[in-house]
Write an enzyme that holds these catalytic residues in place. Sequence first.
Site, PDB file in Angstrom:
ATOM      1  N   THR A  13     -27.559  10.810  28.969  1.00 49.90           N
ATOM      2  CA  THR A  13     -28.268  11.881  28.040  1.00 49.90           C
ATOM      3  C   THR A  13     -27.815  12.429  26.629  1.00 49.90           C
ATOM      4  OG1 THR A  13     -30.773  12.639  27.940  1.00 49.90           O
ATOM      5  CG2 THR A  13     -28.767  13.765  29.430  1.00 49.90           C
ATOM      6  N   ASN A  14     -28.887  12.967  25.947  1.00 46.17           N
ATOM      7  CA  ASN A  14     -28.310  13.986  24.792  1.00 46.17           C
ATOM      8  C   ASN A  14     -29.231  15.185  24.897  1.00 46.17           C
ATOM      9  OD1 ASN A  14     -31.265  13.108  24.016  1.00 46.17           O
ATOM     10  ND2 ASN A  14     -30.782  11.570  23.837  1.00 46.17           N
ATOM     11  N   ASP A  15     -29.265  15.665  23.824  1.00 44.73           N
ATOM     12  CA  ASP A  15     -30.118  16.930  24.118  1.00 44.73           C
ATOM     13  C   ASP A  15     -31.374  16.932  23.340  1.00 44.73           C
ATOM     14  OD1 ASP A  15     -27.328  18.304  24.688  1.00 44.73           O
ATOM     15  OD2 ASP A  15     -27.039  19.205  22.381  1.00 44.73           O
TER      16      ASP A  15
END
Length: 401
Positions: free
Chosen positions: A211-213
């Site tokens: 995923t990402n932030d």
Amino acid sequence: MLKNKNIALYVCGGIASYKAVDLVRQFIKQGANVKVAMTASAMEFVTPLTFQIVSKHHIYTDTFDEREEDKVSHIHLADWTDLAVIAPATANVIAKVANGIADDFVTTTLLATTAPIFVVPAMNSHMLENPATVRNFATLRLDKRFVMEPETGFLAEGYEGKGRLPEPLTIVESVKQFMIPRQAELPLKNKRVVITAGGTKERIDPVRYITNDSSGKMGYSLASVARDLGAQVTIISATSQLPEPFGVTVVYVSSALEMLDAVLKEYALVDIVVMAAAVSDYRPKKQASKKIKKSEELLIIELEKTTDILYQLGHTKQQQFLIGFAAETNNLESYAQEKLMRKKANMIVANDVSKPNVGFNQDTNEVIIFTPNSEPVKVSIRSKQKVAEEIFKVAIEQMIK
């Protein structure tokens, strides 16, 4: 939505009266002008001085306290009002308003009020369910008064039940939703808007993912602004960590593929699409059905590209106004311009996420807005809500060109 609106708040006698002080503050923070009237019972719980200090206005308590010779106070307040809010609304005052009884300043002024009346009940659950109270609610609704549902929770009597006054912010959001269809001119009235939010998750195995932030805060801010501009809004969200904006439909997804399917399901009938989500560019080519156990020093995961949702939407759009986001760490302007052209978007909102207090997981943002035939618009660092307002301001200007 409530900026420069004249709101008359009628405070009735109940233990929830103390929450009305914060309600005044919340209305003022929305830009409203607030005047308060109190019943005699309400003054047993909170002093008029408290409301006077918060509202910066004289507090109305006595029908015969005529401070201005050329004005009848209860008629003057009724005529001044754009919206009347009764909070907390006790069973007693609800009964009086429903049946046209005017025996104090509050009920006399409400009888003279032609503006919309918004009723927020708060009382013991047995009083709430009493047939007489139920009949009075029905009468209020028949008279086109809006009655907000009280909350269920721990009551003053020491047990759980329905009848709690909603929190002030919840009341404000409900009031805003109530006022939207009553506004004569809203730039996005009757427009359908879809906004994506959050970072998608691409599964490696049942317990791990890529995923990402992205927190989804920008997308949710855009949704509340679009709603306040009159739009029917749907968020397609890859996060469940944020409160759902009042009056907005939220569709939860996880992966890029799920987000694509959800967007395409809505796409044909929408007017505006804002791709604010951080969609994963790659996903594992194979997803393990069971947890991958630690064995070798190296674990090699083969990745494949996900579908570029913004590109697909841009190359199939018809009536839709398409807004994309570009989160970059370098060459911001050249990458954003290239993305605008290649993906056939109507707007690209670019931000440098390497800067402090900008982008992912922040409450503030700083963006540059790119459109095909206009100079870029720079929006300096400010709350994401304020950035969202600027984004829709530019979008509306572009849509009417």
